[in-house]
Design an enzyme around this catalytic site. Sequence first.
Site, mmCIF file in Angstrom:
data_model
loop_
_atom_site.group_PDB
_atom_site.id
_atom_site.type_symbol
_atom_site.label_atom_id
_atom_site.label_comp_id
_atom_site.label_asym_id
_atom_site.label_seq_id
_atom_site.Cartn_x
_atom_site.Cartn_y
_atom_site.Cartn_z
ATOM 1 N N LYS A 88 39.312 -2.640 -73.032
ATOM 2 C CA LYS A 88 39.718 -3.204 -71.753
ATOM 3 C C LYS A 88 40.456 -2.174 -70.911
ATOM 4 C CE LYS A 88 39.880 -7.903 -73.538
ATOM 5 N NZ LYS A 88 40.664 -9.140 -73.726
ATOM 6 N N ASP A 105 24.759 6.155 -63.792
ATOM 7 C CA ASP A 105 25.183 4.744 -63.775
ATOM 8 C C ASP A 105 25.869 4.393 -62.461
ATOM 9 O OD1 ASP A 105 25.338 2.177 -64.730
ATOM 10 O OD2 ASP A 105 27.170 2.502 -65.884
ATOM 11 N N GLU A 126 36.804 -4.566 -67.984
ATOM 12 C CA GLU A 126 36.390 -4.502 -69.374
ATOM 13 C C GLU A 126 35.319 -3.448 -69.485
ATOM 14 O OE1 GLU A 126 36.248 -8.285 -71.716
ATOM 15 O OE2 GLU A 126 36.089 -9.138 -69.715
#
Length: 479
Positions: free
Chosen positions: A167, A276, A162
């Site tokens: 998704k 990230d 997700e």
Amino acid sequence: MSTKHHLGDSPISYHPSAASGWADHDSPRIRKTSKAGFRPIGEPSSAVKLFFPRDEDDDEAGPASQHKSPASPQIHSEVPAKRARDEGALPAPQPMQVLPSIVRDSLKASIVPKPAGSGDVSVSPAQQSHTVEPDTEGTPRPSSPSGTTCKDLYAIVSQVGEGTFGKVYKARNVITNVHVALKRIRMEAEKDGFPVTAMREIKLLQSLRHQNVVRLYEMMVSNGSVYMVFEYMDHDLTGVLSQTQFSFSEANLKSLCSQMLAGLAYLHRKGVIHRDIKGSNILINNRGELKLADFGLARFYQKRRRSDYTNRVITLWYRPPELLFGATVYGPEVDMWSAGCIMLELFTKKPVFQGNDEIHQLDVIYRILGTPSTERWQGLTALPWYELVKPKDVIHGHFRDLFSRWLSPAALDLAERLLAYDPTQRVTALEALEAPYFKEEQPPPELPVDLSTLEGEWHELETKRERAKKRRKLENGLV
């Protein structure tokens, strides 16, 4: 995509009052204004470059954000973790047309909508002559001849993740039998335009070709949704570290660490900060190959001139101390701190710095590495939030005592260099690859090819579901 793959997962900040522990927020999107410099899908425009503001024009770290106190009740990430409202199951397959120009021409091609009510979006005639280029790594690419519908081309196998904007599904190309990851970007309200981070991710991935960076094959559009088609990876690091069927050898762990650093070295050489790096954004296939994924927060940076960026990036447990102290001028060294966190996680099988919020995150770091001082970190006292979050007591670190049971002396040396408080002293990815841990210490790196013996596929999504099941069983047992 992480397949996920996680390509869609964005950094999240912990909020103690939230029931789930994570704060969810609405995603930033480009809106139709006279100053936006673009036209929404369906209106020809060559001003695509205005989707991607130059670093010096970046408004993400304006004066208000640069000096915002970390003590505010709720900390927002630049991009939300996951939408609070479930988008539901994948809709019934609708006719799709391949949009290679989105990838190869930086979204400059004109997209012509069908008549109202048709529900689908088709490409202009000039785009119908799509030829698929062979993959430079020898991996067969999904074939998408013009006129092929989604129903004809892909069979959905399962949901594997997700992401920020939708998704992620594992799908099989029914023509080539090649598995791909379909990352769905939700486009429910056309007036909201296209998500900025998705645009950035597409642009970045167009320019990246490396064996340790996930490959974006193409883009598809259907019934109000845009799909990014990625190469499929069997696992992500968070998932594979949680399983108990297979144990990595010392040589396997060294290989995974080396591959991660090689991917980062390539990104940084290309002038890209990932922003990230975390377990769910590190993908691994059954051949033991590791690839970095989810570039929704990545930014190009200028090597000769540091620019202001937001400090509300990087998932909290992997966020470097300079961002926790409010720094907005930074470079690829923020990724290297995250890499140090991942290196420790490879050996210990769990995140090492698990803070509940920014203040607690710093305290967790202090209790392992000790409190920073001006001797260890020049420029510490000049950081924007230093007076607000400086340590109250002196804490002595015991890093080597804690991790010597898992890491060899050379591995400890490298991890310490990756986790240096002072960003200017933090080792670069290229320097890390030349460390004695890789060049001198035995055993040499070895791909974890035995991952092919694993039963099932392991992603963060499955890991979360398993934890939820165990929690429910425990709660029911207590009742």
